[in-house]
Structure formats: structure tokens, C-alpha cells
Design a protein around this motif. Structure first.
Motif, mmCIF file in Angstrom:
data_model
loop_
_atom_site.group_PDB
_atom_site.id
_atom_site.type_symbol
_atom_site.label_atom_id
_atom_site.label_comp_id
_atom_site.label_asym_id
_atom_site.label_seq_id
_atom_site.Cartn_x
_atom_site.Cartn_y
_atom_site.Cartn_z
ATOM 1 N N CYS A 62 28.233 -75.651 16.706
ATOM 2 C CA CYS A 62 28.965 -74.512 16.599
ATOM 3 C C CYS A 62 29.167 -73.937 17.856
ATOM 4 N N ARG A 120 30.947 -70.613 17.398
ATOM 5 C CA ARG A 120 31.535 -69.398 16.906
ATOM 6 C C ARG A 120 31.275 -68.173 17.807
ATOM 7 N N CYS A 121 30.291 -68.267 18.319
ATOM 8 C CA CYS A 121 30.037 -67.430 19.484
ATOM 9 C C CYS A 121 29.534 -67.861 20.783
ATOM 10 N N TYR A 180 25.398 -70.323 22.030
ATOM 11 C CA TYR A 180 25.176 -71.620 22.219
ATOM 12 C C TYR A 180 25.149 -72.106 23.765
ATOM 13 N N VAL A 191 20.353 -65.338 13.220
ATOM 14 C CA VAL A 191 21.145 -65.912 14.393
ATOM 15 C C VAL A 191 20.600 -67.102 14.856
ATOM 16 N N HIS A 205 20.951 -69.269 17.726
ATOM 17 C CA HIS A 205 20.701 -69.565 19.301
ATOM 18 C C HIS A 205 19.895 -68.191 19.769
ATOM 19 N N CYS A 225 27.524 -65.371 12.775
ATOM 20 C CA CYS A 225 26.374 -66.447 12.308
ATOM 21 C C CYS A 225 25.871 -66.278 11.344
HETATM 22 S S1 SF4 Z 1 24.530 -68.314 17.220
HETATM 23 FE FE1 SF4 Z 1 25.218 -68.811 15.439
HETATM 24 S S2 SF4 Z 1 27.509 -68.219 15.791
HETATM 25 FE FE2 SF4 Z 1 26.747 -68.262 17.653
HETATM 26 S S3 SF4 Z 1 26.938 -70.198 18.264
HETATM 27 FE FE3 SF4 Z 1 25.109 -70.363 17.776
HETATM 28 S S4 SF4 Z 1 25.063 -71.104 15.757
HETATM 29 FE FE4 SF4 Z 1 27.013 -70.779 16.264
#
Ligand code: SF4
Length: 192
Positions: A11, A13-14, A17, A80, A82, A105
Motif C-alpha cells: 500500500c 495510499r498515504c 509506508y 492506521v 503504518h 487507511c
Molecule cells: S498507513 Fe494505511 S493508507 Fe497509509 S500507506 Fe500504510 S496501509 Fe496504506
């Protein structure tokens, strides 16, 4: 759930990571009737790759036990996935996820809930509650209450166990811990 977790490992998405050691996905039995949701992995969880294995997890375990709930029968996850932190020398200090990170998330949290179809969801703190409701929400006025999410899940609202670690006064800490156990004891009545 294993496939979902594998997918989440990639992922982006934000941005969280980028600095975390690894994804910390939820864990627990596939037929769990109860899902407990925290905020985000802490330092220990980030290193171990597992939720609720640090100091807050230890308090949660003890309080669940006192409330008559078997942790191993529950699915534990975070709003969340990460670890968000601020580097101060060698220490990594917890940093609260912002509304955008919680919202992005929440896609994974929604997918976990859809896979499990729990009888009751426990929001441990404001971040978990905000993720479930899709808007900013505070817990103190409704802690101990059962509310419904837009997706229709019954949610028992309470504090995050890390709150108990921050109370300096021993008597206040003991009283607050007692209230937390009382909140958790309501799980059994809703889990059917
Ligand atoms: S915190 Fe959630 S949305 Fe952000 S990168 Fe990690 S898994 Fe993806």
C-alpha cells in the motif's frame, strides 16, 4: 484475510509506508465475533510487525482478562497500519495520524470488517472512532455506549489503553483503569 494483508503490504495510499519498518496488519481468528481497533502501531509493534505487543498491548491484555474476555478469540487491528513517528535522536516518538491518513487507511479497516462480519466492534480511542464514522469524533461523552457506524456495525466506544499509561496520579490511574475494564466487560453482552 491473508490475501488482503498481502495486498496491504504494497500500500502507498498515504506517505506513512515510507518511514515505517513494515506494515502492521490486524490479527486474530477468521471467525472472530469481536474486533478491537486501536490507533496505529507503536514503536514495538512496528519492529515486531504485530499489533498490541507493546506496553499499551500489555495493559489491554490485562484489562480484557479482568473483563472476562479472551484476547485470543478477538481480532485486533489499528485504524492506521503504518507507524507514524518523529525522530528525536535515537528515539522514535509517536505522532498522531492526521485526518487524511486516517481516511486513506480506513479503506483497509473497512475491508477487514467486511471479511470478518463481527458481532461487535470496539473503538479504542478517537482515531479508531473517527475512522469508523468517517468524521472527527471524540470518545469521552459517549464512552461505554454502543453506537452504529454508517456501514451498520455496532461499535462499543472506549478509550485507548495508552491513555492509562499517561496518567501520573496513582488513584486517578486506578479509577480510569477500572472504568476501562467496565467498558470492556460490555463486549460479552453484545458479542452474542
Ligand atoms: S498507513 Fe494505511 S493508507 Fe497509509 S500507506 Fe500504510 S496501509 Fe496504506
Amino acid at each position: 484475510m491473508a490475501a488482503l494483508r498481502k495486498q496491504a503490504e504494497g500500500c502507498e495510499r498515504c506517505d506513512l509506508y515510507k518511514n515505517a519498518t513494515q506494515l502492521v496488519f490486524g490479527e486474530g481468528p477468521a471467525k472472530a465475533r469481536v474486533v478491537l481497533i486501536g490507533e496505529q502501531p507503536g514503536d514495538r509493534e512496528d519492529l515486531a510487525g504485530r499489533p498490541f505487543v507493546g506496553p499499551a498491548g500489555r495493559i489491554l491484555d490485562e484489562c480484557l482478562h479482568e473483563a472476562g474476555i479472551d484476547r485470543s478469540s478477538c481480532y485486533l487491528t489499528n485504524a492506521v497500519k503504518h507507524f507514524k513517528f518523529e525522530q528525536r535522536g535515537k528515539r522514535r516518538l509517536h505522532s498522531r495520524p492526521n485526518a487524511g491518513e486516517i481516511e486513506r487507511c480506513s479503506w483497509w479497516l473497512g475491508a477487514e470488517l467486511e471479511t470478518l462480519h463481527p458481532k461487535v466492534v470496539v473503538a479504542l480511542g478517537a482515531t479508531a472512532l473517527s475512522s469508523l464514522l468517517g468524521r472527527r469524533a471524540g470518545v469521552m461523552k459517549i464512552r461505554g455506549d454502543l453506537i452504529a457506524t454508517p456501514a451498520g456495525y455496532p461499535v462499543l466506544v472506549t478509550i485507548h489503553p495508552s491513555y492509562l499509561l499517561r496518567i501520573r496520579n496513582k488513584e486517578d490511574a486506578a479509577a480510569e483503569r477500572g472504568r476501562f475494564v467496565k467498558d470492556l466487560a460490555k463486549i460479552a453482552a453484545h458479542a452474542g
